[in-house]
Scaffold this motif. Sequence first.
Motif, mmCIF file in Angstrom:
data_model
loop_
_atom_site.group_PDB
_atom_site.id
_atom_site.type_symbol
_atom_site.label_atom_id
_atom_site.label_comp_id
_atom_site.label_asym_id
_atom_site.label_seq_id
_atom_site.Cartn_x
_atom_site.Cartn_y
_atom_site.Cartn_z
ATOM 1 N N MET A 309 1.203 -1.601 -0.088
ATOM 2 C CA MET A 309 0.297 0.023 -0.290
ATOM 3 C C MET A 309 1.013 1.323 -0.129
ATOM 4 N N ASN A 310 0.164 2.396 -0.513
ATOM 5 C CA ASN A 310 1.105 3.078 -0.458
ATOM 6 C C ASN A 310 1.284 4.407 1.589
ATOM 7 N N ARG A 311 2.150 4.804 1.057
ATOM 8 C CA ARG A 311 2.120 5.451 2.241
ATOM 9 C C ARG A 311 0.277 6.231 3.071
ATOM 10 N N LYS A 312 -0.102 6.573 2.580
ATOM 11 C CA LYS A 312 -1.464 7.401 2.933
ATOM 12 C C LYS A 312 -2.446 6.747 3.355
ATOM 13 N N THR A 313 -2.463 5.417 2.925
ATOM 14 C CA THR A 313 -3.268 4.583 3.710
ATOM 15 C C THR A 313 -2.823 3.945 4.514
ATOM 16 N N GLN A 314 -1.463 3.722 4.621
ATOM 17 C CA GLN A 314 -0.739 3.140 5.673
ATOM 18 C C GLN A 314 -1.703 4.688 7.518
ATOM 19 N N GLY A 315 -1.548 5.324 6.317
ATOM 20 C CA GLY A 315 -1.486 6.423 7.899
ATOM 21 C C GLY A 315 -2.928 6.494 8.171
ATOM 22 N N VAL A 328 -4.236 -2.554 14.970
ATOM 23 C CA VAL A 328 -3.081 -3.372 14.042
ATOM 24 C C VAL A 328 -2.089 -2.988 13.109
ATOM 25 N N TRP A 329 -1.869 -1.413 12.882
ATOM 26 C CA TRP A 329 -0.762 -1.632 12.191
ATOM 27 C C TRP A 329 1.164 -1.114 14.075
ATOM 28 N N ALA A 330 2.136 -1.782 13.214
ATOM 29 C CA ALA A 330 3.081 -1.440 14.541
ATOM 30 C C ALA A 330 3.729 -1.251 13.978
ATOM 31 N N PRO A 331 5.193 0.348 13.853
ATOM 32 C CA PRO A 331 6.461 0.077 13.684
ATOM 33 C C PRO A 331 7.551 -0.369 13.165
ATOM 34 N N PRO A 332 8.755 -0.330 12.943
ATOM 35 C CA PRO A 332 8.974 -1.058 12.768
ATOM 36 C C PRO A 332 9.871 -1.897 13.801
ATOM 37 N N ALA A 333 10.376 -3.158 13.830
ATOM 38 C CA ALA A 333 11.190 -3.478 15.624
ATOM 39 C C ALA A 333 12.160 -2.862 15.701
ATOM 40 N N ALA A 335 16.075 -0.904 13.253
ATOM 41 C CA ALA A 335 16.221 -0.078 12.956
ATOM 42 C C ALA A 335 16.546 -0.906 11.174
ATOM 43 N N GLY A 336 16.287 -1.023 9.954
ATOM 44 C CA GLY A 336 16.161 -1.526 8.695
ATOM 45 C C GLY A 336 15.039 -2.627 9.362
ATOM 46 N N GLY A 337 13.956 -2.575 9.866
ATOM 47 C CA GLY A 337 12.663 -3.723 9.438
ATOM 48 C C GLY A 337 12.102 -2.843 8.797
ATOM 49 N N GLN A 338 10.649 -3.441 8.445
ATOM 50 C CA GLN A 338 9.526 -2.833 8.486
ATOM 51 C C GLN A 338 8.347 -2.948 9.562
ATOM 52 N N ALA A 339 7.377 -2.154 8.660
ATOM 53 C CA ALA A 339 6.683 -1.853 9.322
ATOM 54 C C ALA A 339 5.592 -3.044 8.887
ATOM 55 N N SER A 340 4.684 -3.678 10.021
ATOM 56 C CA SER A 340 3.488 -4.661 9.764
ATOM 57 C C SER A 340 2.657 -4.363 10.208
ATOM 58 N N LEU A 341 1.297 -5.470 9.669
ATOM 59 C CA LEU A 341 0.199 -5.167 10.095
ATOM 60 C C LEU A 341 -0.556 -6.638 10.076
ATOM 61 N N PHE A 342 -1.173 -6.757 11.628
ATOM 62 C CA PHE A 342 -1.273 -8.273 12.185
ATOM 63 C C PHE A 342 0.593 -9.178 11.835
ATOM 64 N N THR A 343 0.883 -8.954 11.959
ATOM 65 C CA THR A 343 2.825 -9.197 11.888
ATOM 66 C C THR A 343 2.738 -9.075 10.524
ATOM 67 N N PHE A 344 2.022 -9.500 9.619
ATOM 68 C CA PHE A 344 2.655 -9.199 8.281
ATOM 69 C C PHE A 344 3.175 -8.164 7.777
ATOM 70 N N PRO A 345 4.373 -8.435 7.024
ATOM 71 C CA PRO A 345 5.081 -6.547 6.484
ATOM 72 C C PRO A 345 4.441 -6.462 5.689
ATOM 73 N N VAL A 346 4.801 -4.647 5.439
ATOM 74 C CA VAL A 346 4.349 -3.708 5.186
ATOM 75 C C VAL A 346 4.788 -2.860 3.731
ATOM 76 N N THR A 347 4.717 -3.374 2.488
ATOM 77 C CA THR A 347 5.485 -2.529 1.719
ATOM 78 C C THR A 347 5.044 -1.733 1.336
ATOM 79 N N GLU A 348 5.717 -0.979 1.263
ATOM 80 C CA GLU A 348 5.761 0.578 0.935
ATOM 81 C C GLU A 348 5.690 1.223 -0.466
ATOM 82 N N ALA A 349 4.238 1.104 -1.497
ATOM 83 C CA ALA A 349 4.626 1.338 -3.018
ATOM 84 C C ALA A 349 3.389 2.542 -3.029
ATOM 85 N N GLU A 350 4.372 3.872 -3.081
ATOM 86 C CA GLU A 350 3.550 5.211 -3.538
ATOM 87 C C GLU A 350 2.847 5.154 -4.972
#
Length: 418
Positions: A309-315, A328-333, A335-350
Amino acid sequence: MPEIHADVSPETKTLLPHEAQVTHHEVMRLFETFKEANDTRLAEIERRAADVVTEEKLARLDRALDERLARLDRLVLEARRPALSPERRDARAGASEHKAAFEAYIRSGETGALRALETRSLSVGSGPDGGYLAPPEIETTVTQRLSALSPIRAIAGVRQVSGAIYKRPFAKAGPATGWVGETAARSQTDAPLLAEQVFPAMELYAMPAATQSLIDDAAVDLESWIAGEVETVFAEQEGAAFVHGDGVNKPTGFLTQTLVANSAWEWGKIGTVASGAAAGFPEDDPADVLFDLVYALKAGYRQNGRFVMNRKTQGALRKMKDGAGAYVWAPPAQAGGQASLFTFPVTEAEDMPDIAAGATPIAFGDFRRGYLVVDRVGLRILRDPYSAKPYVLFYTTKRVGGGVADFDAIKLMKVAAG
């Protein structure tokens, strides 16, 4: 709701700058403040006494959190960006005839050495009209940097080919099977029904410009300069095409496939799950529809699933809670990690669309199996000192293709009432 477990591969261990660690701590601190402000907002909504001051504070925190996350992503990317080290260049200096000939061509336009190489190996260069193949070091560097910069390429399957088209046979229906006794007669099984997917490699180009003084400066590493100039342009162009490319002189994006409700899914189409509201998410338990999206994917794909999803949707999703009241959303655990949603990683694609009626702003799936990127081997560069005098242009081309490889591996959230 049942608990979800994701099989998330560990992050690549890289030494990150101290600034990235500090920024990560700021992200974690801001998110805690954000949650407190959002809890206050939700309590005010329940009391039907919404305060505009709280809304403004939450919006400020949301923007600050986005800025820190973007900064953290940039710092991590810079730390992980591969480069041609001086030791590696010196070790190969003199050993690579092609590299030396190519550098002479880039700096002065001298083509004699490259022409001599062409005589011995027709695959090395293509002549002055189409440019010359860059040495493998430049191509490798550009490809590695694209993997870091291009969000879909980073999570998709990638194949390298030497031709213009990659053909992939697949079984639409496997052979018939069954259980039989040890001495019972075996019925003849049906042959598998095979079909073929075709992924053409399209031409992607960039045209960085340099002054003659830059080219004449022996201290300037022209290989790294060209790689750095084209990487961002290539990443932006292919990133957009992998999401919503129409397949005309570019890859076919996964959002431009035929979309159907997941209950009517069939091969060749991508299933969608309705968000539950005409222009967004339902007011009551909005996170429940995200569970529906996750479980629309079969278990074999779900264990390697991720959100795109894009950054606006993450917001927007950052404000959601599950039935137990947990965000349900969690920041990277780290530095260098990824944000997650229900423990699944989130890839940001603008290039993913914003939340709007009829849009598909969220994708979930196993993109390593679901989407295929095809790279034709070879990065071609044509030196042009005439078109933009006094500057020298370097017309750089790369052939890239892409498309959905497994239509069962990707599901989309469609903004609709049902």
